[in-house]
Design a protein around this motif. Structure first.
Motif, PDB file in Angstrom:
ATOM      1  N   ASN A  13     -16.951  26.028 -30.491  1.00 36.56           N
ATOM      2  CA  ASN A  13     -17.497  27.360 -30.800  1.00 36.56           C
ATOM      3  C   ASN A  13     -18.918  27.296 -31.333  1.00 36.56           C
ATOM      4  N   VAL A  14     -19.588  26.171 -31.143  1.00 36.27           N
ATOM      5  CA  VAL A  14     -20.971  26.001 -31.580  1.00 36.27           C
ATOM      6  C   VAL A  14     -21.841  25.837 -30.336  1.00 36.27           C
ATOM      7  N   THR A  15     -22.760  26.772 -30.118  1.00 32.83           N
ATOM      8  CA  THR A  15     -23.682  26.667 -28.986  1.00 32.83           C
ATOM      9  C   THR A  15     -25.072  26.260 -29.433  1.00 32.83           C
ATOM     10  N   ASP A  16     -25.362  26.439 -30.732  1.00 35.81           N
ATOM     11  CA  ASP A  16     -26.671  26.086 -31.261  1.00 35.81           C
ATOM     12  C   ASP A  16     -26.481  25.625 -32.703  1.00 35.81           C
ATOM     13  N   PHE A  17     -27.187  24.572 -33.091  1.00 31.49           N
ATOM     14  CA  PHE A  17     -27.019  24.017 -34.429  1.00 31.49           C
ATOM     15  C   PHE A  17     -28.367  23.535 -34.933  1.00 31.49           C
ATOM     16  N   ALA A  18     -28.783  24.048 -36.084  1.00 35.18           N
ATOM     17  CA  ALA A  18     -30.117  23.758 -36.610  1.00 35.18           C
ATOM     18  C   ALA A  18     -30.173  22.479 -37.434  1.00 35.18           C
ATOM     19  N   GLY A  19     -29.013  21.931 -37.813  1.00 38.03           N
ATOM     20  CA  GLY A  19     -29.004  20.823 -38.754  1.00 38.03           C
ATOM     21  C   GLY A  19     -29.330  19.465 -38.179  1.00 38.03           C
ATOM     22  N   ALA A  20     -29.324  19.324 -36.832  1.00 37.94           N
ATOM     23  CA  ALA A  20     -29.580  18.039 -36.190  1.00 37.94           C
ATOM     24  C   ALA A  20     -29.785  18.292 -34.696  1.00 37.94           C
ATOM     25  N   PRO A  21     -30.384  17.321 -33.973  1.00 37.99           N
ATOM     26  CA  PRO A  21     -30.465  17.472 -32.516  1.00 37.99           C
ATOM     27  C   PRO A  21     -29.060  17.666 -31.942  1.00 37.99           C
ATOM     28  N   PHE A  22     -28.899  18.712 -31.138  1.00 42.29           N
ATOM     29  CA  PHE A  22     -27.547  19.123 -30.744  1.00 42.29           C
ATOM     30  C   PHE A  22     -27.549  19.689 -29.334  1.00 42.29           C
ATOM     31  N   ALA A  23     -26.444  19.458 -28.608  1.00 38.82           N
ATOM     32  CA  ALA A  23     -26.235  20.079 -27.301  1.00 38.82           C
ATOM     33  C   ALA A  23     -24.767  20.414 -27.142  1.00 38.82           C
ATOM     34  N   SER A  24     -24.506  21.512 -26.446  1.00 35.24           N
ATOM     35  CA  SER A  24     -23.142  21.942 -26.150  1.00 35.24           C
ATOM     36  C   SER A  24     -22.875  21.775 -24.664  1.00 35.24           C
ATOM     37  N   VAL A  25     -21.704  21.222 -24.333  1.00 41.02           N
ATOM     38  CA  VAL A  25     -21.300  21.035 -22.941  1.00 41.02           C
ATOM     39  C   VAL A  25     -20.163  22.013 -22.644  1.00 41.02           C
ATOM     40  N   PRO A  26     -20.348  22.938 -21.716  1.00 36.59           N
ATOM     41  CA  PRO A  26     -19.351  24.002 -21.533  1.00 36.59           C
ATOM     42  C   PRO A  26     -18.112  23.602 -20.755  1.00 36.59           C
ATOM     43  N   LEU A  27     -16.967  24.111 -21.217  1.00 33.67           N
ATOM     44  CA  LEU A  27     -15.759  24.131 -20.412  1.00 33.67           C
ATOM     45  C   LEU A  27     -15.786  25.411 -19.587  1.00 33.67           C
ATOM     46  N   THR A  28     -14.829  25.556 -18.671  1.00 30.22           N
ATOM     47  CA  THR A  28     -14.780  26.729 -17.806  1.00 30.22           C
ATOM     48  C   THR A  28     -13.368  27.291 -17.781  1.00 30.22           C
ATOM     49  N   ILE A  29     -13.266  28.619 -17.852  1.00 27.58           N
ATOM     50  CA  ILE A  29     -11.976  29.302 -17.729  1.00 27.58           C
ATOM     51  C   ILE A  29     -11.889  29.865 -16.312  1.00 27.58           C
ATOM     52  N   LEU A  30     -10.791  29.580 -15.629  1.00 29.80           N
ATOM     53  CA  LEU A  30     -10.584  30.006 -14.244  1.00 29.80           C
ATOM     54  C   LEU A  30      -9.455  31.032 -14.219  1.00 29.80           C
ATOM     55  N   ALA A  31      -9.788  32.272 -13.870  1.00 30.89           N
ATOM     56  CA  ALA A  31      -8.776  33.338 -13.902  1.00 30.89           C
ATOM     57  C   ALA A  31      -9.181  34.489 -13.009  1.00 30.89           C
ATOM     58  N   GLY A  32      -8.212  35.016 -12.280  1.00 33.68           N
ATOM     59  CA  GLY A  32      -8.462  36.196 -11.459  1.00 33.68           C
ATOM     60  C   GLY A  32      -9.571  36.017 -10.451  1.00 33.68           C
TER      61      GLY A  32
END
Length: 278
Positions: A13-32
């Motif tokens: 649930n973290v997409t951006d973080f100011a405390g250190a170099p950070f990256a988010s890798v997304p999962l995907t929901i497949l529905a409908g």
């Protein structure tokens, strides 16, 4: 070249973080027939509404090794934080990415953390790593410290609906009907094995709140950090925070909206709470 970097999959649930170099890798929901990519651009509220009307099987897809490795950038030291390996292949994909990265870039190091959890417990790990980076600790010392820290963190959840869990076959139809029709709240926790276990079935929010507060005290919470993620239910998250502050007024407790993957599992009204024990 950046020395240290944190990379977490989007179940944190973290997409951006100011405390250190950070990256988010997304999962995907497949529905409908739709693919909901769990990145910073996802309209979570719209996804939750869509899924509430879905009457067919849904599923999720983890990031691949290439997705993880792309997020490493040019860091010399990378710490990957992944959702529990019992629920997703994200952690395994991160390990494959780590192996390739270290082979391709001799001297660089990657440590993959199977949190055996998800959501706000991953946020606690992100925050702890940032603290350790700030102390300029060596890579191996950080690995040892974060491993010890994970023994002190725990996750509880409260669910108002299990519609999506029924649709993807993780929960039986009978239990789904019980939760939906009788106002039952499912209270549970992440086990030491990394699966999600039901600990109580409570009628209404008030009893569910009391159950979680009591469980935190039983697990050794003495005012340590608490992170509460919610799926469009900030009033209940705030009530839970206030109940905990009544016991430990100086406790560090923050509230955060859940992103796509956690909102898929927790559903509308769902709460996820992570804390440090004593």
């Amino acid at each position: 070249m950046s020395s240290y970097r944190i990379v977490a999959d989007s179940s944190s649930n973290v997409t951006d973080f100011a405390g250190a170099p950070f990256a988010s890798v997304p999962l995907t929901i497949l529905a409908g027939g739709k693919h909901y990519v769990d990145d910073a651009h996802l309209d979570v509220a719209s996804m939750v509404r869509d899924l509430s009307h879905l009457h067919e099987r849904s599923s999720t897809a983890c990031p691949g090794p290439h997705d993880w490795e792309s997020a490493f950038g040019d860091a010399e030291n990378v710490f990957c934080i992944a959702i529990t390996s019992t629920l997703s292949g994200s952690c395994n994909a991160a390990r494959l990415a780590a192996r390739d990265y270290e082979e391709t870039h001799p001297g660089r190091r990657v440590h993959v953390i199977d949190t055996l959890s998800t959501g706000p417990e991953m946020r606690l790990v992100i925050e702890k790593l940032a603290e350790l980076f700030a102390k300029e600790m060596p890579f191996d010392a950080i690995v040892e410290e974060i491993t010890r820290y994970l023994r002190r963190t725990h996750l509880y959840f409260i669910l108002q609906s299990v519609h999506n869990l029924v649709q993807n076959g993780r929960v039986g139809v009978a239990i789904g009907a019980l939760v939906g029709l009788l106002g039952i709240r499912i209270v549970g926790k992440a086990s030491d094995r990394g699966d999600l276990q039901t600990t109580a079935k409570c009628r209404g929010d008030r009893k569910a709140l009391k159950e979680v507060v009591s469980s935190l005290h039983a697990e050794g919470w003495k005012g340590g950090k608490v992170r509460i993620d919610h799926c469009d239910n900030e009033p209940f998250a705030a009530a839970l925070r206030d109940a905990l502050l009544a016991d430990f007024p100086a406790a560090d407790i923050t509230l955060h909206p859940a992103r796509g993957l956690c909102s898929y599992y927790a559903e509308a009204g769902g709460i996820m709470l992570a804390f440090e024990d004593n």
